[in-house]
Scaffold this active site. Sequence first.
Site, PDB file in Angstrom:
ATOM      1  CG  HIS A  67      -1.855  -1.072   1.378  1.00 41.17           C
ATOM      2  ND1 HIS A  67      -1.772  -2.033   2.362  1.00 41.17           N
ATOM      3  CD2 HIS A  67      -2.962  -1.377   0.650  1.00 41.17           C
ATOM      4  CE1 HIS A  67      -2.770  -2.885   2.242  1.00 41.17           C
ATOM      5  NE2 HIS A  67      -3.509  -2.523   1.205  1.00 41.17           N
TER       6      HIS A  67
ATOM      7  CD  GLN B 159     -13.803  -5.616  -1.515  1.00 40.06           C
ATOM      8  OE1 GLN B 159     -14.037  -4.455  -1.826  1.00 40.06           O
ATOM      9  NE2 GLN B 159     -12.596  -6.138  -1.660  1.00 40.06           N
TER      10      GLN B 159
ATOM     11  N   GLY C  25      -2.698  -2.049  -6.918  1.00 41.72           N
ATOM     12  CA  GLY C  25      -1.555  -2.953  -7.018  1.00 41.72           C
ATOM     13  C   GLY C  25      -1.838  -4.121  -7.951  1.00 41.72           C
TER      14      GLY C  25
ATOM     15  CD  GLN D 130      -9.167  -4.969  -6.408  1.00 42.36           C
ATOM     16  OE1 GLN D 130      -9.955  -5.502  -5.640  1.00 42.36           O
ATOM     17  NE2 GLN D 130      -8.129  -4.271  -5.978  1.00 42.36           N
TER      18      GLN D 130
HETATM   19  O1  PAF Z   1      -7.862  -4.109  -3.178  1.00 41.97           O
HETATM   20  C1  PAF Z   1      -8.531  -3.725  -2.205  1.00 41.97           C
HETATM   21  O2  PAF Z   1      -8.016  -3.488  -1.106  1.00 41.97           O
HETATM   22  C2  PAF Z   1     -10.033  -3.559  -2.354  1.00 41.97           C
HETATM   23  O3  PAF Z   1     -10.570  -4.530  -3.174  1.00 41.97           O
HETATM   24  C3  PAF Z   1     -10.444  -2.145  -2.825  1.00 41.97           C
HETATM   25  C4  PAF Z   1      -9.914  -1.838  -4.215  1.00 41.97           C
HETATM   26  C5  PAF Z   1      -9.915  -1.106  -1.830  1.00 41.97           C
HETATM   27  C6  PAF Z   1     -11.978  -2.055  -2.869  1.00 41.97           C
HETATM   28  O4  PAF Z   1     -12.539  -2.302  -1.624  1.00 41.97           O
END
Ligand code: PAF
Length: 280
Positions: free
Chosen positions: A37, A61, A147, A153
């Site tokens: 991050h 999610q 990332g 994603q």
């Molecule tokens: O990758 C993540 O941490 C999550 O899927 C995100 C993109 C913050 C969406 O909740």
Amino acid sequence: MNTVTTVRDLRAALLKWRESGDTVGLVPTMGALHKGHLSLIDASRRVTKRTLASIFVNPMQFGPHEDLAKYPRALEVDCDLLAAGGCDLLYAPAASEVYPEGFATKIDPGPLAAVLEGAFRPGHFAGVATVVVKLLLQTMPDCAFFGEKDYQQLLIIRRIVRDLNIPTHVVTGPIVRDTDGLALSSRNAYLTPEQRKQAAALPKTLTETAVRLAEGQPIDAVLKENRVKLSEAGFKLDYLELRDAGTLAPTHDLALPARLLAAVRVGPVRLIDNLAINKA
Ligand code: PAF
């Protein structure tokens, strides 16, 4: 570094930046921050004048039997890490701010979301897509940073941004790995010391597979052997697949960009990883 928790305060802070002509980068996260991050915060600081991080553990999610309740939450430590990393503002809304009473809209990300992770985690990418679109509309950043660890994603977010004409440039950051190769993930905190040692076999096997594929060895045989290797290393294998790097369709054509993607389970913990295949 200030923290805001409502869309209203967020927009007020952003308006000030916009009035000064500042560009804005958004780093969306679910918290429990690690060096992966922080590398995205760094990337944002290099590209935009202002950097905004969001922390929101997005219930939409997570599947009904997944780890929403025990997902690591470490807001105070995260705030210190973000401040030390030079982040300008944190947006940390409550679930009721993101999904107020009566919330009913869901973004369907289409076929890219049906395969691989989508097949093992039904509804997961609709939840990701919905929250990411909300975050992008709430902040309207010039750039948003994601990332490559969550490769599928990333492709889905790129697709949505393009399909919905969201005026944000999606920027990707490389996977950040521990010294033994394990991709950093907030969920690594779930691993026992023994499972943590075992987990290193995933990136090792992926790398060996990638080398053999890049050498031109027969794809199906290499994948088959390495699926067995992952099982022998003590993992429950969800998938080890070679896919087209843009569409995620199965591929045997290494003249085009391809991606090796894997998901395994060690005890109750699910690990995902991926590598680009560069034909020698
Ligand atoms: O990758 C993540 O941490 C999550 O899927 C995100 C993109 C913050 C969406 O909740």
